[in-house]
Every structure is written in C-alpha cells, then in structure tokens.
Write an enzyme that holds these catalytic residues in place. Structure first.
Site, short mmCIF file in Angstrom:
data_model
loop_
_atom_site.label_atom_id
_atom_site.label_comp_id
_atom_site.label_asym_id
_atom_site.label_seq_id
_atom_site.Cartn_x
_atom_site.Cartn_y
_atom_site.Cartn_z
N GLY A 1 0.82 -1.21 0.00
CA GLY A 1 0.00 0.00 0.00
C GLY A 1 0.85 1.25 0.00
O GLY A 1 0.53 2.26 0.65
N SER B 1 1.49 3.39 -2.40
CA SER B 1 1.20 4.37 -3.45
C SER B 1 0.58 5.65 -2.92
O SER B 1 0.40 6.62 -3.66
CB SER B 1 0.28 3.76 -4.51
OG SER B 1 -0.97 3.39 -3.94
N GLY C 1 -0.67 7.96 1.07
CA GLY C 1 -0.89 8.03 2.51
C GLY C 1 0.24 7.53 3.38
O GLY C 1 1.41 7.81 3.15
N ASP D 1 -0.75 -6.94 -6.14
CA ASP D 1 -2.13 -6.98 -5.66
C ASP D 1 -2.16 -8.01 -4.55
O ASP D 1 -1.95 -9.21 -4.80
CB ASP D 1 -3.06 -7.38 -6.81
CG ASP D 1 -4.52 -7.48 -6.39
OD1 ASP D 1 -4.80 -7.44 -5.18
OD2 ASP D 1 -5.38 -7.59 -7.28
N SER E 1 -3.12 -1.85 11.81
CA SER E 1 -4.51 -2.06 12.19
C SER E 1 -5.19 -0.70 12.23
O SER E 1 -5.10 0.09 11.28
CB SER E 1 -4.58 -2.78 13.55
OG SER E 1 -5.91 -2.96 13.96
N TYR F 1 -15.41 -3.47 7.86
CA TYR F 1 -14.08 -2.91 8.07
C TYR F 1 -13.58 -3.28 9.47
O TYR F 1 -12.46 -3.76 9.64
CB TYR F 1 -14.11 -1.39 7.91
CG TYR F 1 -12.82 -0.72 8.31
CD1 TYR F 1 -11.69 -0.81 7.51
CD2 TYR F 1 -12.72 -0.02 9.51
CE1 TYR F 1 -10.49 -0.21 7.89
CE2 TYR F 1 -11.53 0.58 9.90
CZ TYR F 1 -10.42 0.48 9.08
OH TYR F 1 -9.23 1.08 9.46
N ALA G 1 -14.56 -5.71 11.35
CA ALA G 1 -14.33 -7.16 11.41
C ALA G 1 -12.94 -7.51 10.90
O ALA G 1 -12.23 -8.33 11.48
CB ALA G 1 -15.39 -7.90 10.59
N SER G 2 -12.51 -6.85 9.82
CA SER G 2 -11.19 -7.13 9.25
C SER G 2 -10.07 -6.71 10.19
O SER G 2 -9.06 -7.40 10.32
CB SER G 2 -11.04 -6.44 7.88
OG SER G 2 -10.91 -5.04 8.01
N LYS G 3 -10.25 -5.57 10.86
CA LYS G 3 -9.20 -5.06 11.75
C LYS G 3 -9.19 -5.79 13.10
O LYS G 3 -8.12 -6.04 13.66
CB LYS G 3 -9.35 -3.54 11.93
CG LYS G 3 -9.10 -2.74 10.66
CD LYS G 3 -7.70 -2.98 10.11
CE LYS G 3 -7.39 -2.06 8.93
NZ LYS G 3 -6.03 -2.28 8.38
#
Length: 292
Positions: free
Chosen positions: A31, A33, A35, A75, A153, A167, A169-171
């Site tokens: 990630g 690219s 921020g 990816d 996280s 979101y 749930a993923s973290k």
C-alpha cells in the site's frame, strides 16, 4: 496483477561480503502508493533502509521511485502477484528484515446493505492479504533468526462504530492474528508489531464515505448514514499528516524490544481509553451520540 518474476526457493542465502550488523535493513511496504505507506517508504529510504514499495498503482509511485524506493507492482489479493513480488525482492537482496502490511481500505455501509461479495473482498485485502505476505516472508526471517512484521490495524480494530462492520471485522481479526503470531514467532527472534492509527489525512476517508453513501445512503439506514458522514466531515480537518504514523513505524522497528502495539492519530488515545474504561452500554451511548 501478477508479476513476471520467477519464484525462488526458501534456500536463497543472504548477500555475502558484509556482516548482518553492517547490512542495510531490507523493508517491504504494501500500500505504498499513497498516505501512510508512501510516507513510510519515503522516511525509511531517506534514513538508510533498502525499501521496496508495493502497490497495484505503480504509476502513483514515481516520486518515491526517484528517492530510491524500489517499486513492486503487487495486488495483495492475488496469490501469484504476492509470490512473485517477494521472490523478486529475495532474488535481489537475499533477505528481508521488515514487512509492513499497510495495504487496506474501508468499505462502509450497514451490514445488511453490504453484499457478501464486497465484504469478502474487504477481508481479503485487509486480513488475508497481510496473511499471504506473512506466510511468504517467515521462512526467510526464521532462517535469519531475525525480522519484524508490522501490521497496520486501526483504532477501529479495538472499537466499532455503526456502518463500518465489515471494516471493523477485518481489523479486529488482524489484531487477533497478530497476537497469535507474536507468540508463535518469538522463539525465532521475530517481532510482531501492531500500529493503531486514529484519524490521519489520507484517501481512506473519501473512499469509506463514498462507499457509505452509495451503499446505505438510500436505504433504511439513510438517516444514520447522512449523520455519520456529516460527523466525519466535521472532524476531517483535525487529522494530522500521515508522517506521524511513518515516524511511529520507524520508532517501532528500530526499538530493541518493541512494544506489541503503538497508537497515534486524531482521537486515538482518548477513544481506546474510553473503550477500556466504559461498559459496552455506555460506550454505545457515546458513539451513537455522534450520529443521532
């Protein structure tokens, strides 16, 4: 998209000629690219690290490429893409010292409204993408008897707001995965570190709330969705620049004995403090007071 490199076996040996202590540390950041990922890549390459920045959108990484960041098209949801990216790094460097799992996004909307297909993709990027990379780098780190795995996280991995269930749930899952992993790999000299950002200036908010209004802006949850979006916009200008997280990551990976978790960003510490202090019912009232 899959890379064209050929996968190399786990028997690849570290580059010779210098002791491990003298070698520059090799870092892989996903990630990268935009921020926090881009700022971390810039900061680390400027401080003597060999940095590989991975992302789907390599066209967005021209600036950090000029600074010396080695760019990988990757990816994290594509098995071959991830394998080939790691193989390319190992073929060039012979080792990997730090993995920073930063790739992720927030797809917001009421749990009832978000399709299971979209929910599955959210977890694939934010959780299984990190897991794919962890599984690939661990054999090299175990062979080295050293390494650091940094999982990005969120405060949203400790507390959940309405309209962001998938979101969160993923973290939450990434936090649990990190806790298990930390103890599994400690005997091999490998550290696992969780970074929990609060509000930070990035593309994240725009993506999350565009998704929110598209998915739930015209459903039974539309009133809550509009109030939630307005509350978010009201605080957006208070978010610090992503360099605050980049500096925190650098602090964590350079610590001799890093903490399990590091926190920074707008409202990060107060939010987690309240979550730990208040009962569930009181915390719910605090959260809902912002969207009612």
């Amino acid at each position: 998209m899959a890379h064209s490199s050929t996968f190399v076996s786990h028997t690849t040996q570290p580059v010779t000629g210098k002791s491990t202590k003298e070698m520059k540390k090799v870092v892989l950041i996903t990630g990268a690219s935009a921020g926090m990922g881009m700022e971390t890549a810039k900061l680390l390459v400027q401080n003597g690290y060999i940095v590989y920045g991975a992302a789907r959108r390599v066209d967005k990484m021209l600036k950090i490429r000029k600074l010396g960041v080695k760019v990988l098209q990757m990816d994290v949801t594509d098995e071959d893409s991830v394998k080939n990216g790691v193989a390319e790094l190992i073929a060039a460097e012979g080792r990997i010292d730090v993995l920073i799992n930063n790739a992720g996004f927030g797809s917001y909307g009421a749990i009832e409204d978000v399709s299971i297909r979209e929910a599955t993709y959210q977890l694939d990027v934010n959780l299984f993408g990190a897991a794919r990379l962890i599984q690939l780098v661990l054999p090299y780190m175990r062979e080295q008897q050293s390494g650091k795995i940094v999982n990005i996280s969120s405060v949203g991995g400790k507390m959940a707001t309405p309209l962001g269930g998938w979101y969160h749930a993923s973290k939450f899952a990434l936090e649990g995965l990190s806790d298990s992993l930390r103890n599994e790999v400690k005997p091999f000299g490998i550290d696992v570190i969780v970074i929990e950002p609060g509000g930070v200036k990035s593309e994240w908010g725009e993506i999350a709330f565009t998704s929110l209004m598209k998915v739930s802006g015209h459903t039974a949850y539309k009133t809550m969705a509009n109030k939630f979006a307005n509350a978010f916009k009201a605080t957006e200008g208070k978010n610090p620049e992503p360099i605050i997280i980049a500096e925190l990551i650098r602090k964590a990976i350079e610590a001799r004995k890093p903490k399990a978790r590091y926190i920074a960003g707008y409202m990060a510490r107060p939010a987690i403090f309240m979550k730990n202090l208040l009962s569930d019912s009181l915390m719910d009232k605090v959260i809902m007071s912002q969207v009612n």
